[in-house]
Design an enzyme around this catalytic site. Structure first.
Site, PDB file in Angstrom:
ATOM      1  N   TYR A 154       0.804  -1.219   0.000  1.00  0.00           N
ATOM      2  CA  TYR A 154       0.000   0.000   0.000  1.00  0.00           C
ATOM      3  C   TYR A 154       0.845   1.281   0.000  1.00  0.00           C
ATOM      4  O   TYR A 154       0.677   2.130   0.861  1.00  0.00           O
ATOM      5  CB  TYR A 154      -0.931   0.026   1.229  1.00  0.00           C
ATOM      6  CG  TYR A 154      -1.658  -1.272   1.460  1.00  0.00           C
ATOM      7  CD1 TYR A 154      -2.722  -1.656   0.645  1.00  0.00           C
ATOM      8  CD2 TYR A 154      -1.266  -2.128   2.481  1.00  0.00           C
ATOM      9  CE1 TYR A 154      -3.366  -2.859   0.850  1.00  0.00           C
ATOM     10  CE2 TYR A 154      -1.917  -3.341   2.682  1.00  0.00           C
ATOM     11  CZ  TYR A 154      -2.967  -3.691   1.861  1.00  0.00           C
ATOM     12  OH  TYR A 154      -3.611  -4.877   2.071  1.00  0.00           O
ATOM     13  N   TYR A 282     -12.171  -6.806   6.877  1.00  0.00           N
ATOM     14  CA  TYR A 282     -11.026  -6.956   5.963  1.00  0.00           C
ATOM     15  C   TYR A 282     -10.802  -8.439   5.735  1.00  0.00           C
ATOM     16  O   TYR A 282     -10.695  -9.211   6.692  1.00  0.00           O
ATOM     17  CB  TYR A 282      -9.756  -6.321   6.533  1.00  0.00           C
ATOM     18  CG  TYR A 282      -8.576  -6.593   5.627  1.00  0.00           C
ATOM     19  CD1 TYR A 282      -8.408  -5.876   4.436  1.00  0.00           C
ATOM     20  CD2 TYR A 282      -7.665  -7.610   5.904  1.00  0.00           C
ATOM     21  CE1 TYR A 282      -7.376  -6.155   3.566  1.00  0.00           C
ATOM     22  CE2 TYR A 282      -6.626  -7.893   5.039  1.00  0.00           C
ATOM     23  CZ  TYR A 282      -6.479  -7.163   3.873  1.00  0.00           C
ATOM     24  OH  TYR A 282      -5.456  -7.451   3.015  1.00  0.00           O
ATOM     25  N   ASP A 383     -13.623 -15.752   9.212  1.00  0.00           N
ATOM     26  CA  ASP A 383     -12.259 -15.462   8.778  1.00  0.00           C
ATOM     27  C   ASP A 383     -11.425 -15.262  10.043  1.00  0.00           C
ATOM     28  O   ASP A 383     -11.456 -14.191  10.653  1.00  0.00           O
ATOM     29  CB  ASP A 383     -12.258 -14.210   7.893  1.00  0.00           C
ATOM     30  CG  ASP A 383     -10.854 -13.798   7.468  1.00  0.00           C
ATOM     31  OD1 ASP A 383      -9.883 -14.350   8.020  1.00  0.00           O
ATOM     32  OD2 ASP A 383     -10.743 -12.920   6.601  1.00  0.00           O
ATOM     33  N   LYS A 412      -1.956 -16.477   8.600  1.00  0.00           N
ATOM     34  CA  LYS A 412      -1.050 -15.630   9.379  1.00  0.00           C
ATOM     35  C   LYS A 412      -0.158 -16.408  10.363  1.00  0.00           C
ATOM     36  O   LYS A 412       0.941 -16.777   9.993  1.00  0.00           O
ATOM     37  CB  LYS A 412      -1.838 -14.521  10.061  1.00  0.00           C
ATOM     38  CG  LYS A 412      -2.277 -13.464   9.039  1.00  0.00           C
ATOM     39  CD  LYS A 412      -2.471 -12.079   9.607  1.00  0.00           C
ATOM     40  CE  LYS A 412      -2.468 -11.040   8.516  1.00  0.00           C
ATOM     41  NZ  LYS A 412      -3.789 -10.592   8.069  1.00  0.00           N
TER      42      LYS A 412
HETATM   43  C1  LIG Z   1      -4.361 -10.621   6.729  1.00  0.00           C
HETATM   44  C2  LIG Z   1      -5.748 -11.028   6.574  1.00  0.00           C
HETATM   45  C3  LIG Z   1      -6.200 -11.605   5.367  1.00  0.00           C
HETATM   46  C4  LIG Z   1      -5.329 -11.740   4.148  1.00  0.00           C
HETATM   47  O1  LIG Z   1      -4.265 -12.625   4.327  1.00  0.00           O
HETATM   48  P1  LIG Z   1      -2.984 -12.540   3.351  1.00  0.00           P
HETATM   49  O2  LIG Z   1      -2.132 -13.671   3.807  1.00  0.00           O
HETATM   50  O3  LIG Z   1      -2.397 -11.191   3.552  1.00  0.00           O
HETATM   51  O4  LIG Z   1      -3.489 -12.731   1.961  1.00  0.00           O
HETATM   52  C5  LIG Z   1      -7.520 -11.993   5.315  1.00  0.00           C
HETATM   53  N1  LIG Z   1      -8.348 -11.851   6.380  1.00  0.00           N
HETATM   54  C6  LIG Z   1      -7.922 -11.328   7.537  1.00  0.00           C
HETATM   55  C7  LIG Z   1      -8.877 -11.215   8.701  1.00  0.00           C
HETATM   56  C8  LIG Z   1      -6.622 -10.879   7.682  1.00  0.00           C
HETATM   57  O5  LIG Z   1      -6.214 -10.320   8.833  1.00  0.00           O
END
Ligand SMILES: *Cc1c(COP(=O)(O)O)cnc(C)c1O
Length: 565
Positions: A154, A282, A383, A412
């Site tokens: 970004y 997000y 997520d 992550k």
């Molecule tokens: C970081 C994140 C993503 C994206 O993961 P990447 O490995 O960066 O593609 C998706 N959802 C959440 C909640 C995140 O924190």
């Protein structure tokens, strides 16, 4: 050589970050010692600047034949090492020092002449050896070379924010290439939960790299992938049964969305093509994931024509630390009533909206949402890419609500911050729905089930399974709560909140990122604020005094003028 219970001379050498000169003796059987030492250096990420072999004393009474054999072996040792180093891509010279009869002037001269080739090799690491600094241009700083050609997350290439060059890392520290050591507050975006270079994660990577880094997952499987799947299912909320190994968080979200759509098609609900999601979410940067990110901060206006249109509802309004307000589900209830038959699934980040605003909301919201989804035939997707693996105080945020979603994404911290890897798990019912009437699930990344990443993930889950993370996260929560409390008094501060090992200070206006980052680095901490958020989520292994340092730095930066836009 061990210096103490935990550290070796190798750690000392790594900390000094000087040139490494490896000295061995050129004798029978010495080769394996030198090779093992070289191997140890390599595994620590250290490179030998030069290798010196000392000529041994010649035993007395050798026959001519024995002397001949011995000389051939001794001549072969340096040759062998040179070939070995070349095969490893190392340019360290191998120097054999002669045995001088007497250490007189001539003897010293002979040694000095033999050593002459060492000087340029060593001075590449220690410019002061030659009495001059490396000429400008030859050693141009990394950030300048970076700035000419690389993108960062970004940022603009025309007016980029400054970057700092990181040289190495250990425990909860990042060491810059100018030697400054920073206390890490970010866990490299939620990933390095066990700290950096954890010996068990590094060993797992090295072991798997030597055995089989990667093979295609089409038609092949392997122990690291199977064991990871099994371990994950024991940790994830009960009810999840099938695991898809993806290569990043965003991809695991794409996989989850496709699973939901294929499931609805499979069970004959072809009109269910939309996703319902709260504002402020997000879910990643790929197209499908972007379509369910917050429509404002996710910059939908840039990609309007390309993004599928989803349905947005109000963000979960009731705070984590206040009594639950059932009205916070009203908007969802209204949308389900009006257009529920179009909705394939609800996707949300349980408990913590991360990159969309670091907002903590009440777990009862998740229970209510699960009920609404069930009533209206929509799947529920969690997520947990940011919240997974202990960050909020439970292994997964879903546990707080006692809810098992139909599909769950994690990533992550999955490999403890070493490799990129993510996973999408679903229930048996969802899997069977997708695969009805001979259908297959339509996704298969090239690096699916990457063995190296799976092996590291298994080691990371093993560390988690030992359970120390619970007291570590509890300590972090206490230390962050106490450490950030004084920020509440500052006029530039809108809100302070702590959940598990996440500490957030929300400011009244957007931060001046470059100025703040510069202040933090000068204070010896690594914190990367964005928008109106100055926040930390330190590695679980961080000592309390380091958490106090992070909090003090956050307080002090927010007491200064000019830190907000
Ligand atoms: C970081 C994140 C993503 C994206 O993961 P990447 O490995 O960066 O593609 C998706 N959802 C959440 C909640 C995140 O924190």
């Amino acid at each position: 050589v061990a210096i103490n219970e935990e550290e070796y001379t190798l750690d000392f050498m790594a900390a000094l970050d000087l040139a490494v000169l490896l000295v061995g003796s050129n004798c029978l059987g010495a080769l394996n010692h030198v090779l093992l030492s070289l191997q140890a250096l390599r595994l620590k990420g250290l490179r030998p600047a030069a290798v010196v072999l000392m000529a041994p004393e010649e035993p007395e009474g050798l026959s001519a034949g024995e002397r001949h054999d011995r000389e051939r072996i001794l001549a072969d040792n340096p040759e062998f090492l040179r070939r070995r180093l070349a095969a490893w891509g190392e340019d360290a010279p191998v120097v054999v020092l002669p045995r001088v009869a007497r250490l007189d002037a001539a003897g010293w001269q002979e040694l000095a002449d033999a050593c002459a080739v060492l000087l340029p090799a060593l001075s590449r690491h220690v410019p002061s050896l030659t009495g001059r600094q490396a000429p400008a241009g030859e050693e141009e700083p990394l950030p300048l070379r970076d700035r000419r050609i690389l993108w960062h997350p970004y940022t603009s290439v025309v007016d980029p924010l400054p970057v700092f060059a990181a040289a190495r890392s250990h425990h909860n520290r990042i060491v810059l290439d100018d030697g400054r050591e920073l206390v890490d507050g970010m866990s490299s975006w939620w990933t390095a939960i066990h700290g950096y270079n954890h010996p068990r994660l590094v060993a797992a990577a090295q072991r798997q790299a030597g055995r089989m880094p990667h093979v295609m997952f089409g038609g092949l499987t392997h122990a690291p992938a199977v064991e990871l799947g099994e371990r994950l299912l024991t940790m994830l909320p009960q009810g999840l049964a099938r695991v898809f190994l993806a290569d990043s968080g965003s991809v695991s979200v794409e996989v989850a969305l496709k699973m939901a759509l294929q499931y609805q098609q499979g069970i004959g609900q072809k009109q269910r093509t939309c996703f319902l999601t709260p504002r402020g979410g997000y879910h990643g940067d790929t197209t499908g994931a972007m379509s369910v990110c917050d429509p404002v901060t996710g910059m939908h206006c840039l990609f309007t024509h390309m993004l599928p249109r989803q349905i947005f509802m109000e963000r979960p309004s009731c705070r984590f630390d206040q009594p639950f307000d059932p009205a916070s589900l009203d908007d969802a209830r209204r949308i389900f009533a009006e257009q529920g038959e179009r909705i394939a699934a609800v996707i949300l980040e349980p408990l913590v909206q991360g990159a969309g605003g670091m907002w903590f909301y009440h777990p009862d919201y998740l229970r209510g949402m699960a009920r609404l989804c069930r009533e209206h035939g929509a799947l529920l997707v969690f997520d947990e890419i940011a919240t997974g693996f202990g960050r909020t105080g439970t292994l997964f945020a879903a546990e707080r609500a006692g809810v098992c979603p139909d599909i769950l994404c994690c990533g992550k911290a999955l490999t403890g911050g070493v490799m990129t890897l993510a996973a999408t798990a679903c229930t048996e019912e969802v899997a069977q729905g997708i695969c009805r009437d001979g259908m297959v699930f339509m996704h298969g990344p090239t690096f699916m089930g990457n063995a190296l990443a799976c092996a590291v993930a298994c080691a990371s889950l093993d560390i988690l399974a030992e359970g120390r993370w619970q007291e570590q996260v509890a300590m972090l929560e206490t230390a962050l709560t106490a450490g950030l409390a004084p920020c509440r008094e500052l006029p530039q501060v809108e809100d302070v909140r702590v959940l598990g090992s996440i500490g957030v200070v929300e400011t009244t206006r957007p931060v001046n990122m470059a100025a703040m980052q510069d202040f933090f680095v000068r204070r010896g901490v690594w914190i990367r604020p964005f928008n109106r958020l100055v926040y930390v989520m330190p590695p679980y292994v961080s000592p309390r005094e380091d958490v106090e340092r992070l909090c003090a730095a956050m307080h002090d930066v927010l007491s200064l003028p000019g830190m907000l836009a």
